[in-house]
Design an enzyme around this catalytic site. Structure first.
Site, PDB file in Angstrom:
ATOM      1  N   CYS A  77      61.416 -80.305  47.293  1.00  0.00           N
ATOM      2  CA  CYS A  77      61.611 -81.767  47.303  1.00  0.00           C
ATOM      3  C   CYS A  77      60.746 -82.439  48.387  1.00  0.00           C
ATOM      4  O   CYS A  77      59.531 -82.499  48.221  1.00  0.00           O
ATOM      5  CB  CYS A  77      63.091 -82.094  47.427  1.00  0.00           C
ATOM      6  N   HIS A 174      66.136 -78.516  44.268  1.00  0.00           N
ATOM      7  CA  HIS A 174      66.716 -77.882  45.456  1.00  0.00           C
ATOM      8  C   HIS A 174      67.414 -76.550  45.154  1.00  0.00           C
ATOM      9  O   HIS A 174      68.655 -76.521  45.093  1.00  0.00           O
ATOM     10  CB  HIS A 174      67.776 -78.810  46.058  1.00  0.00           C
ATOM     11  N   GLU A 176      68.170 -74.330  47.098  1.00  0.00           N
ATOM     12  CA  GLU A 176      69.054 -74.001  48.228  1.00  0.00           C
ATOM     13  C   GLU A 176      70.435 -74.632  48.079  1.00  0.00           C
ATOM     14  O   GLU A 176      71.344 -74.310  48.836  1.00  0.00           O
ATOM     15  CB  GLU A 176      68.393 -74.413  49.554  1.00  0.00           C
TER      16      GLU A 176
HETATM   17  N1  GLN Z   1      63.067 -88.892  48.561  1.00  0.00           N
HETATM   18  C1  GLN Z   1      62.694 -87.989  49.601  1.00  0.00           C
HETATM   19  C2  GLN Z   1      61.249 -88.231  50.034  1.00  0.00           C
HETATM   20  O1  GLN Z   1      60.554 -88.962  49.404  1.00  0.00           O
HETATM   21  C3  GLN Z   1      62.873 -86.540  49.152  1.00  0.00           C
HETATM   22  C4  GLN Z   1      64.334 -86.288  48.829  1.00  0.00           C
HETATM   23  C5  GLN Z   1      64.782 -84.871  49.026  1.00  0.00           C
HETATM   24  O2  GLN Z   1      64.136 -84.051  49.695  1.00  0.00           O
HETATM   25  N2  GLN Z   1      65.928 -84.581  48.465  1.00  0.00           N
HETATM   26  O3  GLN Z   1      60.813 -87.688  51.004  1.00  0.00           O
END
Ligand code: GLN
Length: 192
Positions: A77, A174, A176
Site C-alpha cells: 500500500c 495489505h 499483513e
Molecule cells: N492512502 C495512503 C497513501 O496514499 C496509503 C494507505 C495505506 O497504506 N493503507 O499513502
C-alpha cells in the site's frame, strides 16, 4: 536470515508478527546501520508522504535506494507508492520500480474493501490453489507497469493491484492484516 521492516510509520508491527508466524526473524529498521543487518526489507502500509518525509529526515533515502538495487524490497500500500517511480505528485519516492501509481484510487465511497485475487506465482510458490483474499484500505492502483516490471495480480475489472520487478514487489493491498501467510512466504522465497 533476517528480514527488516521499515518502522518509521504505519503498520510495521503487523508485518513483524507475520514474519514470526512463518518462522523468519524480523527486525525494525529506522537507521541506515540497521539496513546493513538484513537480507530483505518490507515497507508497510501507512501514509506514503509521511514515510517519505521521515525517510529523508532519517538519512535513509539513498541507503534504501542502494539496498533495493541489490536486495528484495516489498512495499504494501503506502510502501508500494514509496517504491514507485511516479505517484503523480511531488513527494519523496524511492523510484526503484518502473510503475506509476494513483493514490487513493478508489475514492471515499469504497475507502476499504476486500476482493479475491488470482495470483499465479503465489500459487506456484506455495503449492496451494485457493484465491488470495486481499484487503484494500485507501489503496492505490498501479496504473502502469513498464520495463521489466510485471503484473502479478489484477482486480476482476483489470486494474493492477500487484506487480513485481525481479526482487522488488509492490501490492496495493495489505497481506499483513490477514491470516494468510502466503504473500510473506512468497516474498521470503525471493531472497536468494
Ligand atoms: N492512502 C495512503 C497513501 O496514499 C496509503 C494507505 C495505506 O497504506 N493503507 O499513502
Amino acid at each position: 536470515m533476517k528480514v527488516g521492516v521499515l518502522a518509521l510509520q504505519g503498520d510495521f508491527a503487523e508485518h513483524l508478527s507475520m514474519l514470526r508466524r512463518i518462522g523468519v526473524e524480523g527486525v525494525e529498521v529506522r537507521l541506515p546501520e540497521e539496513l546493513e543487518t538484513v537480507q530483505a526489507l518490507i515497507i508497510p502500509g501507512g501514509e506514503s508522504t509521511t514515510i517519505g518525509k521521515l525517510a529523508v529526515d532519517f538519512g535513509l533515502l539513498e541507503p534504501l535506494r542502494a539496498f533495493g538495487r541489490e536486495r528484495p524490497i516489498w512495499g504494501t500500500c503506502a510502501g508500494a507508492i514509496f517504491l514507485s517511480k511516479d505517484a503523480h505528485r511531488q513527494q519523496p519516492l524511492l523510484e526503484l520500480m518502473d510503475i506509476t501509481v494513483q493514490r487513493n484510487a478508489f475514492g471515499r465511497q469504497v475507502d476499504s474493501f476486500e476482493a479475491d485475487l488470482d495470483v499465479k506465482p503465489l500459487k506456484q510458490a506455495t503449492g496451494t490453489s485457493e484465491p488470495y483474499h486481499a484487503v484494500f484500505i485507501r489503496a492505490p492502483i498501479i496504473e502502469s507497469v513498464r520495463g521489466s516490471a510485471e503484473v502479478l495480480a489484477t482486480l476482476p475489472d483489470g486494474r493492477i493491484v500487484a506487480a513485481q520487478q525481479g526482487h522488488l514487489l509492490a501490492t496495493s493491498f495489505h497481506p499483513e492484516l490477514t491470516d494468510d501467510l502466503r504473500f510473506h512466504q512468497y516474498f521470503v522465497s525471493l531472497i536468494s
